[in-house]
Enzyme design. Structure first.
Site, PDB file in Angstrom:
ATOM      1  N   GLY A   1      26.170 -14.853 -69.819  1.00 10.55           N
ATOM      2  CA  GLY A   1      25.518 -15.646 -70.779  1.00 10.55           C
ATOM      3  C   GLY A   1      25.803 -15.261 -72.418  1.00 10.55           C
TER       4      GLY A   1
ATOM      5  CB  ILE B   1      24.560 -10.473 -74.310  1.00 15.47           C
ATOM      6  CG1 ILE B   1      23.383 -10.611 -75.018  1.00 15.47           C
ATOM      7  CG2 ILE B   1      25.209  -8.889 -74.137  1.00 15.47           C
ATOM      8  CD1 ILE B   1      22.307  -9.419 -74.710  1.00 15.47           C
TER       9      ILE B   1
ATOM     10  CB  SER C   1      25.906 -14.812 -62.815  1.00 13.82           C
ATOM     11  OG  SER C   1      26.075 -16.053 -63.141  1.00 13.82           O
TER      12      SER C   1
ATOM     13  CB  THR D   1      23.167  -2.654 -72.365  1.00 14.96           C
ATOM     14  OG1 THR D   1      23.972  -3.824 -72.242  1.00 14.96           O
ATOM     15  CG2 THR D   1      23.989  -1.422 -72.661  1.00 14.96           C
TER      16      THR D   1
ATOM     17  NE  ARG E   1      14.286  -6.428 -69.599  1.00 19.91           N
ATOM     18  CZ  ARG E   1      14.915  -6.407 -70.741  1.00 19.91           C
ATOM     19  NH1 ARG E   1      15.840  -5.857 -71.194  1.00 19.91           N
ATOM     20  NH2 ARG E   1      14.203  -7.161 -71.510  1.00 19.91           N
TER      21      ARG E   1
ATOM     22  CD  GLU F   1      13.374   1.779 -71.376  1.00 19.51           C
ATOM     23  OE1 GLU F   1      12.707   1.340 -72.486  1.00 19.51           O
ATOM     24  OE2 GLU F   1      14.236   1.194 -70.780  1.00 19.51           O
TER      25      GLU F   1
ATOM     26  CG  HIS G   1      15.680  -0.048 -74.281  1.00 19.73           C
ATOM     27  ND1 HIS G   1      14.800  -0.240 -73.237  1.00 19.73           N
ATOM     28  CD2 HIS G   1      16.218  -0.871 -74.398  1.00 19.73           C
ATOM     29  CE1 HIS G   1      14.936  -1.611 -73.019  1.00 19.73           C
ATOM     30  NE2 HIS G   1      15.756  -2.189 -73.975  1.00 19.73           N
TER      31      HIS G   1
END
Length: 319
Positions: free
Chosen positions: A155, A157, A176, A236, A238, A267, A286
């Protein structure tokens, strides 16, 4: 009476400096919290008298039960234009407006490559050794040129990560569930026929998928076992896309060369969490979206959203 705005998770205490809050200062008192509140009770107490809450990404879940505990809450501003941890139906039922902001994909692309390069060239180990007066040169770096970069997701990124890989002279493949050959050809990458093929044939694998029912736990023990012993994994996106226990086992047993991780199941990461001491792991807290320009956008547009809400014309409403 001035409205009370609480900015959550301002770890670096930069919210006040990242944007000009002057347009709302006469109507809004802004309070920033540096410590993460990890329970609904703590959030209920801290936000009980808040009219407005500014929250970063998906760090804090606004469940229906939490929203019901906040009698004065009228506006939530969340960074980004997608947030899966806000109960929008409950917000609407309690008369709470939810607004978002823009968010650049550039910072996570750059951090992905920082992690990948750091792993490939052993930068942390070499830097620590040099500073400690240890042996001169400890590692033998992994080459990028001519190696295969496998991308889970192509996508906004993932496609930018792909183009940088191509610039390094890497062969890039992607997979994907919805990826088409036309999209892969457009970016200039190979369409992998399956997740299994991508994992088994890649020297570096980077995750760039949205978290959902189809991607949760996508990389479990069986999938990680397909990686070559010399391969590196970067996530980077999830944490829940990769089975955390399976990843820890693969790292401890040396079944992969290493992993670069910016996202975690909890987190902030607790002090005793095994991710803090796992071997072959380059981990960051993060930081994917944490840059000056992105924070200027988040907080600047939060100010715009607050001002627009006060004037009766909310902007960038979610969902």
């Amino acid at each position: 009476m001035r409205l009370r705005c609480v900015v959550l998770d301002d770890y670096q205490q930069v919210a006040a400096e990242a944007a000009d809050w002057a347009p709302v200062r006469d109507r809004v008192e802004v309070v920033s919290l540096a410590e993460h509140l990890d329970s609904e009770d703590a959030l209920g107490r801290a936000l009980f008298d808040a009219d407005i809450v500014v929250t970063l990404r998906e760090r804090v879940a606004f469940s229906g039960s939490l929203i019901a505990r906040l009698p004065r809450l009228k506006l939530i501003v969340a960074s980004g234009m997608r947030n899966s941890v806000i109960d929008y139906a409950a917000a609407e039922a309690h008369g709470v407006t939810v607004c978002g902001t823009a968010s650049s994909s550039t910072p996570p692309v750059e951090l992905t490559w920082a992690l990948l390069l750091g792993l490939a060239r052993g930068l942390v180990e070499e830097s620590n050794g040099l500073r400690a007066g240890g042996p001169w040169q400890r590692t033998v770096g992994a080459d990028l040129h001519g190696r295969r970069l496998g991308l889970l997701g192509l996508g906004k990124i993932g496609s930018r990560v792909a183009r940088i890989g191509l610039a390094f002279g890497m062969e890039v493949s992607a997979w994907s569930q919805n990826l088409t050959r036309e999209r892969a050809d457009e970016v200039g990458v190979r369409l992998a026929p399956s997740t299994e093929d991508l994992l088994a044939t890649s020297d570096f694998v980077s995750v760039h998928l949205a978290l959902g029912d189809r991607t949760r736990g996508l990389l479990g023990a069986a999938e990680l076992a397909l990686l070559q012993p010399t391969a590196y994994l970067v996530n980077t996106s999830r944490a829940a896309i990769v089975d955390q226990d399976a990843l820890l086992a693969a790292l401890r047993e040396g079944r992969i060369a290493g992993a670069g991780v910016d996202v975690f199941d909890i987190e902030p990461l607790p002090a005793g969490h095994p991710m803090r001491t796992a071997p072959r792991l380059l981990a960051t807290p993060h930081l994917g979206y944490v840059t000056r320009d992105n924070y200027a956008t988040y907080y600047g547009q939060a100010v715009e959203a607050i001002q627009a809400f006060c004037e009766g014309a909310p902007v960038r409403r979610l969902p």
